[in-house]
Design a protein around this motif. Structure first.
Motif, mmCIF file in Angstrom:
data_model
loop_
_atom_site.group_PDB
_atom_site.id
_atom_site.type_symbol
_atom_site.label_atom_id
_atom_site.label_comp_id
_atom_site.label_asym_id
_atom_site.label_seq_id
_atom_site.Cartn_x
_atom_site.Cartn_y
_atom_site.Cartn_z
ATOM 1 N N VAL A 12 0.610 -1.050 0.129
ATOM 2 C CA VAL A 12 0.092 0.222 -0.492
ATOM 3 C C VAL A 12 1.248 1.277 0.032
ATOM 4 N N ALA A 14 1.518 5.682 -0.203
ATOM 5 C CA ALA A 14 0.591 6.788 -0.567
ATOM 6 C C ALA A 14 1.721 7.905 -1.579
ATOM 7 N N THR A 22 -3.208 13.816 -1.890
ATOM 8 C CA THR A 22 -2.595 12.254 -1.298
ATOM 9 C C THR A 22 -3.093 11.471 -2.470
ATOM 10 N N HIS A 23 -2.865 10.647 -2.814
ATOM 11 C CA HIS A 23 -3.509 9.759 -3.848
ATOM 12 C C HIS A 23 -2.292 8.765 -3.514
ATOM 13 N N GLU A 24 -3.728 7.343 -2.830
ATOM 14 C CA GLU A 24 -3.748 6.358 -2.790
ATOM 15 C C GLU A 24 -3.835 4.761 -3.337
ATOM 16 N N SER A 38 -6.055 0.930 -7.355
ATOM 17 C CA SER A 38 -5.428 2.321 -7.123
ATOM 18 C C SER A 38 -7.566 3.296 -7.658
ATOM 19 N N TYR A 287 6.645 6.679 1.475
ATOM 20 C CA TYR A 287 5.460 6.397 0.803
ATOM 21 C C TYR A 287 4.487 5.149 0.852
ATOM 22 N N VAL A 289 2.674 3.386 3.152
ATOM 23 C CA VAL A 289 1.855 3.496 4.206
ATOM 24 C C VAL A 289 1.794 2.019 5.340
ATOM 25 N N ARG A 294 -5.074 2.182 7.493
ATOM 26 C CA ARG A 294 -5.394 1.952 6.212
ATOM 27 C C ARG A 294 -5.298 0.925 5.815
ATOM 28 N N TRP A 298 -7.398 -0.866 2.758
ATOM 29 C CA TRP A 298 -7.375 -1.477 1.244
ATOM 30 C C TRP A 298 -6.869 -3.086 1.000
#
Length: 308
Positions: A12, A14, A22-24, A38, A287, A289, A294, A298
């Motif tokens: 995972v 981010a 933020t893009h996860e 994603s 970067y 996670v 979280r 995911w």
């Protein structure tokens, strides 16, 4: 698919976006390459399988055969002030810009003027309204913005309702672009089909949707790293015709692209090469996670996608 890709090993991640936020997502490694899972937070569970298919396509069967060696790229301009919008377009090197509109009309006009100044008279400008207008508002706004931009290539998503889109098409000369979906008939609703590899289930499935639509197509990758946006590059490279610049410059969207600098999808003079493989992620600790909640969130999404 599960025998080819170790989904339990998916990482995972981010990364920050250039426009804030933020893009996860998750990085998936297959025998032939890497993919990015994603889907946006509001993606329904029944559509998650398409995003997983797109993320595993390159790692299992590879990309479809390309018919061109490079694709033209459009730079996205978010809700920026005029100075920042001008600088963003100039720094991108692109000759086409997609400009966010649908907010305060005065701000939209100033933003378009700044983008036109950056592109010059020969550049192409299209607007994305994010489905913020009804039909009457859309017709009025499009006419105003078309004048402010010195001509619009097309307008994306002016309305959410298809009946309203038909009404807008009848009353404006600016072409209308709408996101394609396998179950949605766009003829009569839109002039241009927008293809997103994640939404449509990968490059091969998107090619079939493009053929069935019977419309000219433009490709977008939205908010993705270069690993995810590689699906869009492969799709754009394989389309029989490509009349429009595509929104595929992941390096222009994310503020930190977790791939080697030489593999980041940053357009050069407005173009990207159609590479045969997806770039491998290089995820620094900042970067990755580590928040257990979280990670669980995911992994639940991934299991929901597998179940579809």
């Amino acid at each position: 698919m599960q025998t080819l890709i170790d989904l339990d090993a998916a990482v995972v991640f981010a990364v920050p976006l250039r426009d804030g936020g933020t893009h996860e997502g998750m990085m998936l490694e297959g025998p032939q390459g890497w993919g990015e899972f994603s889907p946006p937070a509001d993606c329904p569970d029944e559509l998650l399988g398409r995003w997983l298919t797109a993320a595993t396509e390159v790692g299992t069967v590879g990309w479809p055969d390309a018919v061109r060696g490079r694709v033209p790229v459009a730079v996205r301009v978010g809700a920026l002030g005029p100075e920042r919008a001008h600088a963003h377009v100039r720094e991108s090197g692109c000759r086409t810009a997609t400009v966010q509109v649908g907010g305060a009309m005065g701000e939209d006009i100033d933003r378009l003027a700044a983008v036109r100044a950056a592109l010059g008279p020969d550049g192409n400008i299209r607007c994305d309204a994010w489905e913020r207008w009804d039909a009457e508002s859309a017709v009025s706004a499009i006419r105003t913005l078309d004048r402010a931009a010195g001509g619009l290539e097309f307008v994306t998503r002016p309305c959410v309702d298809h009946d309203e889109l038909r009404a807008v098409r009848r009353r404006t000369d600016v072409p209308i672009a709408v996101h394609a979906a396998p179950e949605v008939e766009l003829r009569g609703v839109a002039d241009i089909a927008i293809l997103h590899g994640g939404v449509l289930g990968g490059a091969r499935r998107a090619l079939r949707v493009a053929e069935i639509s019977g419309l000219p197509c433009v490709v977008t990758s939205g908010e993705q790293t270069s690993v995810g946006a590689a699906v869009g590059v492969a799709l754009a490279g394989a389309l029989p015709t490509l009349p429009f610049a595509c929104e595929l410059g992941a390096g222009l969207v994310v503020a930190a692209d977790p791939v080697a600098a030489s593999r980041s999808l940053v357009p050069v003079e407005g173009f990207l090469p159609v590479a045969p493989m997806s770039p491998a992620p290089q995820l620094p600790a900042e970067y990755t996670v580590t928040d257990p909640e979280r990670i669980r969130w995911w992994r639940r999404r991934l299991q929901n996608a597998i179940a579809q």
